[in-house]
Design a protein around this motif. Structure first.
Motif, PDB file in Angstrom:
ATOM      1  N   ASP A   1      40.137  42.604  40.797  1.00 19.20           N
ATOM      2  CA  ASP A   1      39.049  42.281  39.883  1.00 19.20           C
ATOM      3  C   ASP A   1      39.592  42.567  38.484  1.00 19.20           C
ATOM      4  O   ASP A   1      39.799  43.720  38.111  1.00 19.20           O
ATOM      5  N   GLN A   2      39.848  41.510  37.714  1.00 17.65           N
ATOM      6  CA  GLN A   2      40.533  41.678  36.432  1.00 17.65           C
ATOM      7  C   GLN A   2      39.720  42.507  35.439  1.00 17.65           C
ATOM      8  O   GLN A   2      40.280  43.247  34.622  1.00 17.65           O
ATOM      9  N   LYS A   3      38.411  42.395  35.498  1.00 14.59           N
ATOM     10  CA  LYS A   3      37.576  43.188  34.590  1.00 14.59           C
ATOM     11  C   LYS A   3      37.732  44.682  34.877  1.00 14.59           C
ATOM     12  O   LYS A   3      37.796  45.499  33.951  1.00 14.59           O
ATOM     13  N   VAL A   4      37.804  45.037  36.150  1.00 15.36           N
ATOM     14  CA  VAL A   4      37.993  46.440  36.525  1.00 15.36           C
ATOM     15  C   VAL A   4      39.362  46.922  36.068  1.00 15.36           C
ATOM     16  O   VAL A   4      39.505  48.031  35.515  1.00 15.36           O
ATOM     17  N   LEU A   5      40.371  46.107  36.296  1.00 15.83           N
ATOM     18  CA  LEU A   5      41.733  46.452  35.862  1.00 15.83           C
ATOM     19  C   LEU A   5      41.772  46.700  34.356  1.00 15.83           C
ATOM     20  O   LEU A   5      42.300  47.723  33.888  1.00 15.83           O
ATOM     21  N   LEU A   6      41.200  45.782  33.595  1.00 16.50           N
ATOM     22  CA  LEU A   6      41.257  45.883  32.137  1.00 16.50           C
ATOM     23  C   LEU A   6      40.447  47.053  31.616  1.00 16.50           C
ATOM     24  O   LEU A   6      40.841  47.719  30.646  1.00 16.50           O
ATOM     25  N   GLU A   7      39.315  47.315  32.215  1.00 14.87           N
ATOM     26  CA  GLU A   7      38.508  48.471  31.789  1.00 14.87           C
ATOM     27  C   GLU A   7      39.275  49.770  31.979  1.00 14.87           C
ATOM     28  O   GLU A   7      39.192  50.689  31.155  1.00 14.87           O
TER      29      GLU A   7
ATOM     30  N   ASN B   1      48.411  32.691  43.206  1.00 12.26           N
ATOM     31  CA  ASN B   1      49.459  32.780  44.221  1.00 12.26           C
ATOM     32  C   ASN B   1      49.554  31.561  45.121  1.00 12.26           C
ATOM     33  O   ASN B   1      50.465  31.474  45.945  1.00 12.26           O
ATOM     34  N   ALA B   2      48.605  30.604  44.968  1.00  9.52           N
ATOM     35  CA  ALA B   2      48.567  29.500  45.922  1.00  9.52           C
ATOM     36  C   ALA B   2      48.137  28.178  45.299  1.00  9.52           C
ATOM     37  O   ALA B   2      47.742  27.264  46.017  1.00  9.52           O
ATOM     38  N   ILE B   3      48.207  28.059  43.972  1.00 13.30           N
ATOM     39  CA  ILE B   3      47.727  26.858  43.261  1.00 13.30           C
ATOM     40  C   ILE B   3      46.324  26.512  43.732  1.00 13.30           C
ATOM     41  O   ILE B   3      46.009  25.365  44.049  1.00 13.30           O
ATOM     42  N   ALA B   4      45.486  27.529  43.763  1.00 13.18           N
ATOM     43  CA  ALA B   4      44.127  27.378  44.277  1.00 13.18           C
ATOM     44  C   ALA B   4      43.071  27.442  43.176  1.00 13.18           C
ATOM     45  O   ALA B   4      41.875  27.479  43.463  1.00 13.18           O
ATOM     46  N   GLY B   5      43.504  27.450  41.925  1.00  8.84           N
ATOM     47  CA  GLY B   5      42.550  27.513  40.823  1.00  8.84           C
ATOM     48  C   GLY B   5      41.918  28.874  40.639  1.00  8.84           C
ATOM     49  O   GLY B   5      40.862  29.001  40.008  1.00  8.84           O
ATOM     50  N   GLU B   6      42.583  29.919  41.148  1.00  8.99           N
ATOM     51  CA  GLU B   6      42.043  31.280  41.029  1.00  8.99           C
ATOM     52  C   GLU B   6      42.557  32.004  39.794  1.00  8.99           C
ATOM     53  O   GLU B   6      42.245  33.162  39.578  1.00  8.99           O
ATOM     54  N   TRP B   7      43.355  31.320  38.978  1.00  8.60           N
ATOM     55  CA  TRP B   7      43.962  31.963  37.820  1.00  8.60           C
ATOM     56  C   TRP B   7      42.918  32.378  36.784  1.00  8.60           C
ATOM     57  O   TRP B   7      41.838  31.777  36.673  1.00  8.60           O
ATOM     58  N   LEU B   8      43.264  33.415  36.033  1.00 12.13           N
ATOM     59  CA  LEU B   8      42.416  33.910  34.949  1.00 12.13           C
ATOM     60  C   LEU B   8      43.310  34.303  33.775  1.00 12.13           C
ATOM     61  O   LEU B   8      44.453  34.712  33.959  1.00 12.13           O
TER      62      LEU B   8
ATOM     63  N   TYR C   1      49.918  41.573  32.696  1.00  7.98           N
ATOM     64  CA  TYR C   1      50.002  40.525  33.717  1.00  7.98           C
ATOM     65  C   TYR C   1      49.715  41.143  35.081  1.00  7.98           C
ATOM     66  O   TYR C   1      50.156  42.260  35.367  1.00  7.98           O
ATOM     67  N   SER C   2      49.006  40.402  35.924  1.00  6.17           N
ATOM     68  CA  SER C   2      48.514  41.007  37.157  1.00  6.17           C
ATOM     69  C   SER C   2      48.324  39.974  38.252  1.00  6.17           C
ATOM     70  O   SER C   2      48.415  38.765  38.014  1.00  6.17           O
TER      71      SER C   2
ATOM     72  N   ILE D   1      46.205  41.335  25.908  1.00  7.69           N
ATOM     73  CA  ILE D   1      46.223  39.891  26.155  1.00  7.69           C
ATOM     74  C   ILE D   1      47.115  39.610  27.355  1.00  7.69           C
ATOM     75  O   ILE D   1      48.128  40.291  27.552  1.00  7.69           O
ATOM     76  N   GLY D   2      46.736  38.639  28.171  1.00  9.25           N
ATOM     77  CA  GLY D   2      47.567  38.300  29.316  1.00  9.25           C
ATOM     78  C   GLY D   2      46.866  37.394  30.294  1.00  9.25           C
ATOM     79  O   GLY D   2      45.904  36.697  29.953  1.00  9.25           O
ATOM     80  N   ASN D   3      47.327  37.438  31.537  1.00  9.55           N
ATOM     81  CA  ASN D   3      46.827  36.516  32.552  1.00  9.55           C
ATOM     82  C   ASN D   3      47.317  36.925  33.928  1.00  9.55           C
ATOM     83  O   ASN D   3      48.169  37.802  34.065  1.00  9.55           O
TER      84      ASN D   3
END
Length: 388
Positions: free
Chosen positions: A43-49, A163-170, A37-38, A61-63
């Motif tokens: 950049d989630q792809k960078v984090l996961l790599e 963090n802001a209900i801005a539709g930025e979730w992944l 979780y993050s 798995i996460g979000n």
């Protein structure tokens, strides 16, 4: 023997944060998968790599989580990003992880991802329980598709948040990152499992019948009158309290709820937006005409105290030693708790001591009650215990 191990980081660099959370796991043998979780800052792809480099071949798995995570180290948050991980290890569990972006409609995508998870586990039978993550909006439809494949199997999880209900979730696995899709982890084990799913609100005497909806989540009328008008009569809220997004914050301590057919569970329906034009209310989960809807009640003090109380109920429910805990805590509740979030950590530690755990903050929660009826809700706690 089941082993659960956690790690966390607030390094502002996504790659370093990924490396640090993986390194924090140490030399854990036979890791079967890990929850990650993050913060949306990364950049989630960078984090996961970076995680994958440290943990090659391990399913993830996460979000993204709302504002932070909680681990045994405390409430982990930073304006520059945060990350938490919990690994599941041991020779007594098989786990199949799969995820995919939405292809066609949500229900057919859920069906397809369930088939992928069976293949990943090398099984053709239903799992003992499963974890799901989806974006806010169509959680119930993804669940229906999954259930077409494996039947009624207890589940837990939550919806991706920002963090802001801005539709930025992944949401993500080790193989994909998407804003619109679904991911699951199917668990096969003879170890004990229990989930406590609750809003932990007090039920009031204010009850009405849903008489009109539009789509699945727009509540137009209760008892034949505009939903906002009925809500204001019940709660004493002002017109300003119920206007637009103001209702989101106001209703954290006075949400709505619907009972399951047996009365074992009240699934909370979080009023998200008051529509001035027609007096309707947008809510965070699906509704049905002809069902009763209840005004619930709870103070911030009670929201905090409910964390410890729910953990005590969970411990009683599993009825034996616990190896690890996965705690889904609604992001809306967390926003209402605000600067007192450290008190939530205190509640967890007081109840579970040194048991490894990870807490994410979500924009939708999933769980079940006694008969295994899987349900999606908002403003809820979905606390899961894994037996030792």
């Amino acid at each position: 023997m089941a082993i659960y191990k956690t790690g966390n980081s607030v390094n502002p660099a996504a790659a370093e944060a990924g490396r640090e959370i993986a390194a924090a796991l140490g030399e854990v043998a036979d890791i079967k998968m890990a929850f990650v979780y993050s913060g949306v800052q990364y950049d989630q792809k960078v984090l996961l790599e970076a995680v994958k480099k440290e943990m090659p071949g391990i399913p993830l798995i996460g979000n993204t989580s709302f504002t932070g995570v909680i681990t045994p180290d405390g409430y982990i948050s930073s304006d520059d990003g945060f990350a938490g991980i919990m690994a599941v290890a041991g020779d007594d569990v098989t786990i199949g992880v799969a995820g995919m972006p939405k292809a066609g409609d949500a229900r057919s995508t859920g069906h397809a991802v369930a088939e992928k998870a069976l293949a990943a586990a090398g099984r053709d039978d239903a799992p003992d329980y499963f974890y799901m993550v989806a974006p806010p909006g169509e959680e119930e439809l993804y669940l229906k598709g999954i259930s077409e494949v494996i039947g009624r199997v207890p589940f837990f999880g939550g919806s991706a948040a920002d963090n802001a209900i801005a539709g930025e979730w992944l949401l993500f696995t080790d193989e994909m990152v998407t804003a619109d899709g679904v991911a699951v982890a199917f668990f096969y084990t003879d170890k004990a499992f229990a989930n406590k799913f609750t809003g932990a609100y007090r039920e009031t005497a204010n009850v009405g019948v849903i008489t009109e909806i539009e789509g699945l989540r727009n509540l137009k009328k209760i008892n034949g009158i505009p939903a906002v008008e009925q809500y204001r009569r019940w709660t004493g809220a002002s017109a300003e309290d119920c206007s637009g997004g103001n209702l989101l914050a106001y209703s954290v301590c006075a949400p709505l709820g619907v009972k399951d057919p047996l009365g074992d569970l009240i699934a909370i329906r979080h009023p998200m937006n008051g529509n001035d034009a027609d007096g309707s209310i947008d809510v965070g989960n699906n509704l049905a005409v002809g069902t009763a809807i209840i005004q619930m009640d709870g103070s911030v003090d009670e929201l905090i105290a409910s964390v410890g109380a729910t953990l005590e109920e969970l411990k009683a429910k599993i009825g034996g030693p616990i190896a690890g805990l996965h705690l889904v805590h609604c992001g809306g509740r967390r926003a209402g708790i605000d600067s007192r979030i450290e008190e939530v950590y205190d509640q967890i530690k007081r109840s579970v001591g040194d048991i490894p755990f990870i807490t994410e903050f979500t924009f939708g929660e999933y769980g079940y009650e006694d008969d295994g009826r899987n349900t999606c809700g908002g403003l809820m706690l979905s606390f899961t215990a894994f037996g030792a």
